[in-house]
Structure formats: C-alpha cells, structure tokens
Write a protein that holds these residues in place. Structure first.
Motif, PDB file in Angstrom:
ATOM      1  N   PHE A 157       0.843  -1.207   0.000  1.00  0.00           N
ATOM      2  CA  PHE A 157       0.000   0.000   0.000  1.00  0.00           C
ATOM      3  C   PHE A 157       0.875   1.253   0.000  1.00  0.00           C
ATOM      4  O   PHE A 157       0.639   2.195  -0.759  1.00  0.00           O
ATOM      5  N   GLY A 158       1.911   1.273   0.825  1.00  0.00           N
ATOM      6  CA  GLY A 158       2.834   2.402   0.884  1.00  0.00           C
ATOM      7  C   GLY A 158       3.620   2.562  -0.399  1.00  0.00           C
ATOM      8  O   GLY A 158       3.838   3.679  -0.887  1.00  0.00           O
ATOM      9  N   ARG A 159       4.072   1.441  -0.986  1.00  0.00           N
ATOM     10  CA  ARG A 159       4.805   1.507  -2.255  1.00  0.00           C
ATOM     11  C   ARG A 159       3.911   2.063  -3.361  1.00  0.00           C
ATOM     12  O   ARG A 159       4.358   2.835  -4.210  1.00  0.00           O
ATOM     13  N   SER A 160       2.630   1.681  -3.336  1.00  0.00           N
ATOM     14  CA  SER A 160       1.725   2.189  -4.371  1.00  0.00           C
ATOM     15  C   SER A 160       1.513   3.695  -4.231  1.00  0.00           C
ATOM     16  O   SER A 160       1.420   4.409  -5.229  1.00  0.00           O
ATOM     17  N   LEU A 161       1.460   4.198  -2.997  1.00  0.00           N
ATOM     18  CA  LEU A 161       1.350   5.641  -2.790  1.00  0.00           C
ATOM     19  C   LEU A 161       2.622   6.341  -3.247  1.00  0.00           C
ATOM     20  O   LEU A 161       2.575   7.391  -3.889  1.00  0.00           O
ATOM     21  N   ASN A 162       3.771   5.758  -2.957  1.00  0.00           N
ATOM     22  CA  ASN A 162       5.045   6.326  -3.406  1.00  0.00           C
ATOM     23  C   ASN A 162       5.075   6.431  -4.926  1.00  0.00           C
ATOM     24  O   ASN A 162       5.529   7.433  -5.475  1.00  0.00           O
ATOM     25  N   THR A 163       4.584   5.405  -5.608  1.00  0.00           N
ATOM     26  CA  THR A 163       4.526   5.422  -7.070  1.00  0.00           C
ATOM     27  C   THR A 163       3.629   6.554  -7.558  1.00  0.00           C
ATOM     28  O   THR A 163       3.967   7.261  -8.503  1.00  0.00           O
ATOM     29  N   ALA A 164       2.508   6.741  -6.894  1.00  0.00           N
ATOM     30  CA  ALA A 164       1.575   7.807  -7.273  1.00  0.00           C
ATOM     31  C   ALA A 164       2.178   9.187  -7.033  1.00  0.00           C
ATOM     32  O   ALA A 164       1.875  10.136  -7.765  1.00  0.00           O
ATOM     33  N   LEU A 165       3.040   9.318  -6.031  1.00  0.00           N
ATOM     34  CA  LEU A 165       3.648  10.611  -5.717  1.00  0.00           C
ATOM     35  C   LEU A 165       4.801  10.960  -6.654  1.00  0.00           C
ATOM     36  O   LEU A 165       5.218  12.116  -6.715  1.00  0.00           O
ATOM     37  N   GLY A 166       5.307   9.970  -7.380  1.00  0.00           N
ATOM     38  CA  GLY A 166       6.426  10.209  -8.300  1.00  0.00           C
ATOM     39  C   GLY A 166       6.191  11.369  -9.252  1.00  0.00           C
ATOM     40  O   GLY A 166       7.019  12.285  -9.337  1.00  0.00           O
ATOM     41  N   PRO A 167       5.077  11.384  -9.998  1.00  0.00           N
ATOM     42  CA  PRO A 167       4.830  12.505 -10.913  1.00  0.00           C
ATOM     43  C   PRO A 167       4.718  13.852 -10.197  1.00  0.00           C
ATOM     44  O   PRO A 167       5.133  14.879 -10.737  1.00  0.00           O
ATOM     45  N   LEU A 168       4.192  13.856  -8.985  1.00  0.00           N
ATOM     46  CA  LEU A 168       4.102  15.104  -8.232  1.00  0.00           C
ATOM     47  C   LEU A 168       5.508  15.613  -7.891  1.00  0.00           C
ATOM     48  O   LEU A 168       5.793  16.811  -7.985  1.00  0.00           O
ATOM     49  N   GLY A 169       6.397  14.703  -7.495  1.00  0.00           N
ATOM     50  CA  GLY A 169       7.783  15.078  -7.222  1.00  0.00           C
ATOM     51  C   GLY A 169       8.488  15.604  -8.463  1.00  0.00           C
ATOM     52  O   GLY A 169       9.250  16.572  -8.399  1.00  0.00           O
ATOM     53  N   GLU A 170       8.208  14.984  -9.606  1.00  0.00           N
ATOM     54  CA  GLU A 170       8.791  15.458 -10.866  1.00  0.00           C
ATOM     55  C   GLU A 170       8.295  16.858 -11.191  1.00  0.00           C
ATOM     56  O   GLU A 170       9.059  17.715 -11.635  1.00  0.00           O
ATOM     57  N   TRP A 171       7.003  17.104 -10.953  1.00  0.00           N
ATOM     58  CA  TRP A 171       6.447  18.436 -11.171  1.00  0.00           C
ATOM     59  C   TRP A 171       7.153  19.455 -10.276  1.00  0.00           C
ATOM     60  O   TRP A 171       7.506  20.553 -10.716  1.00  0.00           O
ATOM     61  N   GLY A 172       7.366  19.090  -9.008  1.00  0.00           N
ATOM     62  CA  GLY A 172       8.053  19.985  -8.082  1.00  0.00           C
ATOM     63  C   GLY A 172       9.470  20.282  -8.528  1.00  0.00           C
ATOM     64  O   GLY A 172       9.933  21.431  -8.455  1.00  0.00           O
ATOM     65  N   GLU A 173      10.181  19.262  -9.005  1.00  0.00           N
ATOM     66  CA  GLU A 173      11.544  19.468  -9.514  1.00  0.00           C
ATOM     67  C   GLU A 173      11.537  20.399 -10.720  1.00  0.00           C
ATOM     68  O   GLU A 173      12.372  21.289 -10.833  1.00  0.00           O
ATOM     69  N   GLU A 174      10.578  20.181 -11.612  1.00  0.00           N
ATOM     70  CA  GLU A 174      10.477  20.986 -12.829  1.00  0.00           C
ATOM     71  C   GLU A 174      10.218  22.458 -12.515  1.00  0.00           C
ATOM     72  O   GLU A 174      10.683  23.347 -13.214  1.00  0.00           O
ATOM     73  N   HIS A 175       9.475  22.717 -11.457  1.00  0.00           N
ATOM     74  CA  HIS A 175       9.085  24.091 -11.112  1.00  0.00           C
ATOM     75  C   HIS A 175       9.750  24.598  -9.837  1.00  0.00           C
ATOM     76  O   HIS A 175       9.309  25.590  -9.256  1.00  0.00           O
ATOM     77  N   LEU A 176      10.817  23.945  -9.412  1.00  0.00           N
ATOM     78  CA  LEU A 176      11.466  24.260  -8.138  1.00  0.00           C
ATOM     79  C   LEU A 176      11.880  25.729  -8.031  1.00  0.00           C
ATOM     80  O   LEU A 176      11.622  26.373  -7.014  1.00  0.00           O
TER      81      LEU A 176
END
Length: 114
Positions: free
Chosen positions: A83-102
C-alpha cells in the motif's frame, strides 16, 4: 469510531498522506527498511516527537510495516507495505512536477501569503 467519507480520490489520498513529513518518510523508505535513527537523520528538520507520531499514523493506516527484532539492544525497522509503495509510485509525478518548477516555487513569497 466514525467512518470518514471522501468527496473524491484526491481527498482520500490527501487524508492518508496528511502533511509535510509523510511524503518525505515514504521517499526515504522507497529502497530499503530503515531504523528510527536512520530515518531521523534522513529527514532533516523533523523532531523526534513528530517522527514518532508520523510513523505511528503511517503504520495505523497501513503504509508502513514496523518490524521489532527481539534482541539486546532492541532493534526496530520500518519498511513500506505494498500500500505504501503504491502511494510512493503515485507521488512520483508530483515530485517530478516539483523538480520541474522548483525555481519558481522557491521564489514564492510564502511569508506574505494570506
């Protein structure tokens, strides 16, 4: 205990994630199980009390598994559940967005926001 109802999937996901620290803890646990002290060092700025609280909540919601080794001195490790790994996978694109707009996000005058 009252059952929560959610307006949408995002509402439910944010309820499980709740706050600043859980995402950082999930990130640190993505590759290996860690002990409490290792997590505390890996998540700068988190207090011991808050880390304990967050780990308890994450275990209660099923994001983490807490393994207690019966030895002297006692050893406890935290790892992600499926369950935690699946949430981490879902958060990946959000982290990429944050990096892109840091740079833009860092320029936001946070102290002036209402």
């Amino acid at each position: 205990m009252k059952k929560r109802t959610f307006t949408c999937g995002l509402d439910a996901a944010i309820a499980v994630m709740g706050g600043k620290w859980k995402g950082l803890i999930l990130f640190e646990l993505q590759t290996e199980a860690l002990r409490f002290g290792e997590l505390r060092r890996a998540v700068p700025g988190i207090s011991e009390r808050v880390l304990i609280q967050q780990l308890r909540e994450m275990e209660a919601t099923g994001l983490l598994h807490r393994e207690v080794y019966r030895q002297v001195p006692p050893k406890v490790e935290y790892s992600l559940t499926e369950f935690g790994r699946s949430l981490n996978t879902a958060l990946g694109p959000l982290g990429e967005w944050g990096e892109e707009h840091l740079e833009r996000i860092e320029d936001i005058p946070w102290e002036q926001l209402p």
